[in-house]
Each structure stands twice: as C-alpha cells, then as structure tokens.
Design a protein around this motif. Structure first.
Motif, PDB file in Angstrom:
ATOM      1  N   LYS A  49       0.838  -1.205   0.000  1.00  0.00           N
ATOM      2  CA  LYS A  49       0.000   0.000   0.000  1.00  0.00           C
ATOM      3  C   LYS A  49       0.873   1.256   0.000  1.00  0.00           C
ATOM      4  O   LYS A  49       0.543   2.261  -0.635  1.00  0.00           O
ATOM      5  N   ALA A  99      -8.504  -9.889  11.921  1.00  0.00           N
ATOM      6  CA  ALA A  99      -9.264 -10.529  10.841  1.00  0.00           C
ATOM      7  C   ALA A  99      -8.710 -11.934  10.591  1.00  0.00           C
ATOM      8  O   ALA A  99      -9.465 -12.883  10.394  1.00  0.00           O
ATOM      9  N   TYR A 111     -18.370 -14.728  10.166  1.00  0.00           N
ATOM     10  CA  TYR A 111     -17.538 -13.533  10.335  1.00  0.00           C
ATOM     11  C   TYR A 111     -18.205 -12.315   9.695  1.00  0.00           C
ATOM     12  O   TYR A 111     -18.357 -11.266  10.328  1.00  0.00           O
ATOM     13  N   MET A 252      -6.649   0.532  -0.536  1.00  0.00           N
ATOM     14  CA  MET A 252      -6.534   1.774  -1.315  1.00  0.00           C
ATOM     15  C   MET A 252      -7.921   2.299  -1.704  1.00  0.00           C
ATOM     16  O   MET A 252      -8.215   3.489  -1.584  1.00  0.00           O
TER      17      MET A 252
HETATM   18  O1  NCC Z   1     -13.311  -3.107   8.083  1.00  0.00           O
HETATM   19  P1  NCC Z   1     -12.960  -1.840   7.409  1.00  0.00           P
HETATM   20  O2  NCC Z   1     -13.377  -1.887   5.853  1.00  0.00           O
HETATM   21  O3  NCC Z   1     -13.449  -0.595   8.008  1.00  0.00           O
HETATM   22  O4  NCC Z   1     -11.368  -1.790   7.349  1.00  0.00           O
HETATM   23  C1  NCC Z   1     -10.686  -0.804   6.649  1.00  0.00           C
HETATM   24  C2  NCC Z   1      -9.510  -1.429   5.922  1.00  0.00           C
HETATM   25  O5  NCC Z   1      -8.990  -0.463   5.019  1.00  0.00           O
HETATM   26  C3  NCC Z   1      -7.613  -0.234   5.267  1.00  0.00           C
HETATM   27  N1  NCC Z   1      -7.364   1.205   5.060  1.00  0.00           N
HETATM   28  C4  NCC Z   1      -8.149   2.153   5.608  1.00  0.00           C
HETATM   29  C5  NCC Z   1      -7.889   3.496   5.399  1.00  0.00           C
HETATM   30  C6  NCC Z   1      -6.796   3.860   4.603  1.00  0.00           C
HETATM   31  N2  NCC Z   1      -6.485   5.128   4.364  1.00  0.00           N
HETATM   32  N3  NCC Z   1      -6.018   2.877   4.073  1.00  0.00           N
HETATM   33  C7  NCC Z   1      -6.296   1.570   4.291  1.00  0.00           C
HETATM   34  O6  NCC Z   1      -5.561   0.696   3.787  1.00  0.00           O
HETATM   35  C8  NCC Z   1      -7.346  -0.703   6.669  1.00  0.00           C
HETATM   36  O7  NCC Z   1      -6.012  -1.154   6.823  1.00  0.00           O
HETATM   37  C9  NCC Z   1      -8.360  -1.819   6.842  1.00  0.00           C
HETATM   38  O8  NCC Z   1      -7.814  -3.019   6.365  1.00  0.00           O
HETATM   39  C10 NCC Z   1     -15.608  -2.703   5.531  1.00  0.00           C
HETATM   40  O9  NCC Z   1     -16.109  -1.580   5.628  1.00  0.00           O
HETATM   41  O10 NCC Z   1     -16.228  -3.765   5.749  1.00  0.00           O
HETATM   42  C11 NCC Z   1     -14.159  -2.814   5.142  1.00  0.00           C
HETATM   43  O11 NCC Z   1     -13.756  -4.163   5.371  1.00  0.00           O
HETATM   44  C12 NCC Z   1     -12.440  -4.499   4.951  1.00  0.00           C
HETATM   45  C13 NCC Z   1     -12.189  -5.962   5.211  1.00  0.00           C
HETATM   46  O12 NCC Z   1     -13.097  -6.751   4.465  1.00  0.00           O
HETATM   47  C14 NCC Z   1     -12.442  -6.286   6.651  1.00  0.00           C
HETATM   48  O13 NCC Z   1     -11.693  -5.437   7.481  1.00  0.00           O
HETATM   49  C15 NCC Z   1     -12.048  -7.733   6.801  1.00  0.00           C
HETATM   50  O14 NCC Z   1     -11.529  -7.982   7.960  1.00  0.00           O
HETATM   51  C16 NCC Z   1     -12.264  -4.203   3.500  1.00  0.00           C
HETATM   52  N4  NCC Z   1     -10.882  -4.464   3.151  1.00  0.00           N
HETATM   53  C17 NCC Z   1     -10.526  -5.229   2.142  1.00  0.00           C
HETATM   54  O15 NCC Z   1     -11.314  -5.712   1.380  1.00  0.00           O
HETATM   55  C18 NCC Z   1      -9.079  -5.482   1.970  1.00  0.00           C
HETATM   56  C19 NCC Z   1     -12.590  -2.750   3.190  1.00  0.00           C
HETATM   57  O16 NCC Z   1     -12.433  -2.533   1.820  1.00  0.00           O
HETATM   58  C20 NCC Z   1     -13.988  -2.448   3.649  1.00  0.00           C
END
Ligand code: NCC
Length: 333
Positions: A49, A99, A111, A252
């Motif tokens: 990232k 996670a 989950y 991202m």
């Molecule tokens: O849980 P969630 O998101 O809120 O987690 C946010 C994820 O985004 C990364 N992040 C956040 C802000 C930023 N500026 N850069 C980032 O890289 C954080 O590191 C974190 O991993 C959701 O809303 O459900 C969501 O869920 C995640 C993911 O499915 C869960 O956390 C699973 O444990 C999704 N992430 C992915 O698909 C990789 C996110 O898109 C949506």
C-alpha cells in the motif's frame, strides 16, 4: 455526474474486493497444511500500500521533482504529522491481524455477519469524534441497516472440513476487537484527512510508514522465533499472494471511498452494493434467493430511506449538505 459515477465505481469495487478477500483469507487458513504466518501477510500489505500510494502521489504531482519535495516536506520533515497518523496505523494493524485470527477460527459467513456490528460502532465514533449529530431516526436506521445486512448475508451454517484446530470463542473476541478498531481508526483517519488540504496519498503514506514498523514488530513479537527458523515466506501459496493483493488494493479503494464520502456512508453503500450484486446474480445467473435475503433487502432499503430523511428537529441544524441526503442521492443515481 462524473464524480457520482466515480464514487459508485469505488464503492462497488471496494465491496466486491472485501467479499472476495474474506472468502480467500478463510480458504488460505483452512486448506494449506503448512500454514503461513499471517503477521507477515499483514506487513506485506502495508508495504504494498505504501508503494502504491507513492505511485499515486507521483501521478498526482506530475513529475519526480515535485513529488520529491512533497515527500520531503510533508513526510520526512513532518514528525508531528507522522505521529498523528501512527495512531490509526497501530489500530488498523491490530484490526487487520484480528481478521486473520477471526477467520482462522470462524466460518467466513459467520464472520461477515457478526462484523456488521461495525456499522453502529462507526456511527458512535462519528458522533463522538467528528461532533456530528444523528437524529433518533438516523440511529434507528443505522441499527436497521445492521440487521438488514445480517439477514442479507445470512447463510445456513455449513460444516466445513478444516485441517486446523478452531476456537470459535477466540474468533468472536477477535471480531469484537476488530469492530472497535474499525470504527475508531476509520473515523480518526477521516477526521485527519478532512481537517486539512493535505492530499489523500500523503496521508496514506504517513499512515503506512508507521504501519510498516508496527506490523513488522507484530511479526517478531508473535511469530519471531518461528519466522527465523522457517523463513518469512514459509507456507506461502499463490492463494496467499491473492489475499495480500486483495488486501492492498481493497485498502486503497477504502481510502478513496472515505475521502469522497464518509465512514457511515461507506456502511450504507456497501450494504446497497451487496443487495444489488445479489439481485444481479438472480437476474444473470438464476441464483435462488431466500426469504431471509428478501427480508434483509427490504430492511436495507428502508434504512437507507429513513437515514436520508431530513431532520425533524430544527434546533439541531446540520451542515448545508446533510450526510443522509447525500447517501440517498448517491444510492438513487
Ligand atoms: O473493516 P474496514 O473496511 O473498516 O477496514 C478498513 C480497511 O482499510 C484499510 N485502510 C483504511 C484506510 C486507509 N487510508 N487505508 C487503508 O488501507 C485498513 O487497513 C483496513 O484493512 C468494511 O467496511 O467492511 C471494510 O472491510 C475491509 C475488510 O473486508 C475487513 O476489514 C475484513 O476484515 C475491506 N478491506 C478489504 O477488502 C481489503 C474494506 O475494503 C472495507
């Protein structure tokens, strides 16, 4: 119009990646016999990232020289800003590791459903940290959304054959921690991002820099001896690489979504995207829908409608463009 289409595109991609990520992650934790160290995957995700954000910053700045000066002034010479962004980076590091703990001990569907508690948690953090107010009806709709998404994603529990020991209690504790972390870190990042003109990519770089350090500490604290003995990439399969790729690109997209909308809207829109993608599967692939799905979809739609209704109490006036109206408008388009 263009920006709305772009927002919808980012939301759809984010939701699809999140769904694929959860399933792929669960798969890698149950199938492989030489189990990889999940902490290394979390670290590599932060590293990728960071590189992707540097690439985006370069694109945004136009040329090397300008990009370099932005990096020097905003990142290398801004220890206070780095420190500020190290807060969500630590919290996200915990969340992302949780996670893996949760999906090593619980089915992906269980989950997904339980993780929806992050919606009210995010709303609470938004009210407390961004000094916004939600009307009673909006609070009601937040909980209704939570219930709706739970029903929409509900699948009868299946007995999956797994090769590893599972501890469901530990799985649920991990989800509880992840829920709290997701709400807090998401809103904290949003607050920092929207309180200045600093570019999203600079904010991301600031966060991922400390993310790399924190997650590397996580590798050594949790799996140090084993990593030194078996190697950093022990147990890596192409599927593990897919998980890391999805986590990086998904992160991202999440950041772009938070920039253009907000964390509560992220929850509402993700729910709408899940409902729409299921309806599309019904139309395109003849997928059978269940009564639970229909009930859940109805709750999701009503909650979106209620959340977007103008506030009744004139003493609690909000900013000119209320979030609720934005949500409805975005989803209506
Ligand atoms: O849980 P969630 O998101 O809120 O987690 C946010 C994820 O985004 C990364 N992040 C956040 C802000 C930023 N500026 N850069 C980032 O890289 C954080 O590191 C974190 O991993 C959701 O809303 O459900 C969501 O869920 C995640 C993911 O499915 C869960 O956390 C699973 O444990 C999704 N992430 C992915 O698909 C990789 C996110 O898109 C949506």
């Amino acid at each position: 119009k263009g920006i709305v289409v772009f927002k919808l595109y980012c939301l759809a991609v984010m939701t699809l990646i999140a769904a694929a990520y959860t399933v792929a992650l669960r798969f890698t934790r149950t199938v492989s016999s030489d189990l990889y160290f999940s902490t290394t995957a979390v670290f590599l995700t932060e590293l990728i990232k960071l590189l992707l954000s540097l690439g985006m910053l370069l694109r945004e700045s136009g040329d090397w020289g300008r990009c370099r000066s932005v990096v020097v002034s905003n990142i290398l010479r801004s220890p206070v800003e780095l420190l500020k962004l190290s807060v969500p980076s630590v919290v996200y590091a915990v969340q992302n590791n949780m996670a893996f703990v949760a999906l090593s001990n619980l089915d992906a569907a269980v989950y997904q459903v339980t993780y929806q508690l992050k919606i009210p948690c995010t709303a609470l953090c938004t009210v407390l940290m961004l000094s916004r107010s939600l009307s009673r009806l909006q609070w009601f709709s937040v909980f209704m959304l939570c219930g709706g998404v739970t029903l929409v994603q509900w699948t009868p529990p299946q007995a999956t054959k797994v090769q590893v020991e599972q501890n469901p209690f530990l799985g649920f504790v991990a989800i509880a921690v992840a829920v709290l972390c997701s709400g807090f870190a998401g809103v904290y990042f949003e607050k920092v991002l929207k309180s200045s003109d600093t570019s999203l990519w600079v904010r991301n770089i600031q966060m991922y820099l400390s993310g790399i350090v924190v997650t590397l500490i996580g590798v050594f604290v949790t799996d140090g001896a084993q990593v030194l003995e078996k190697g950093f990439f022990y147990g890596y399969t192409p599927w593990v690489c897919v998980v890391i790729f999805l986590a990086s690109v998904g992160g991202m997209y999440t950041s772009v979504v938070v920039k253009y909308t907000d964390n509560i809207m992220k929850g509402f829109s993700a729910a709408a995207a899940i409902v729409l993608s299921t309806v599309a599967s019904v139309v395109l692939f003849g997928l059978q829908i269940t009564v639970a799905f229909l009930g859940g979809a109805l709750l999701v739609c009503v909650s979106i409608y209620l959340y977007g209704l103008p506030k009744q109490d004139p003493s609690r006036v909000q900013k000119p463009s209320s979030d609720g109206e934005d949500t409805q408008r975005l989803i209506a388009v």
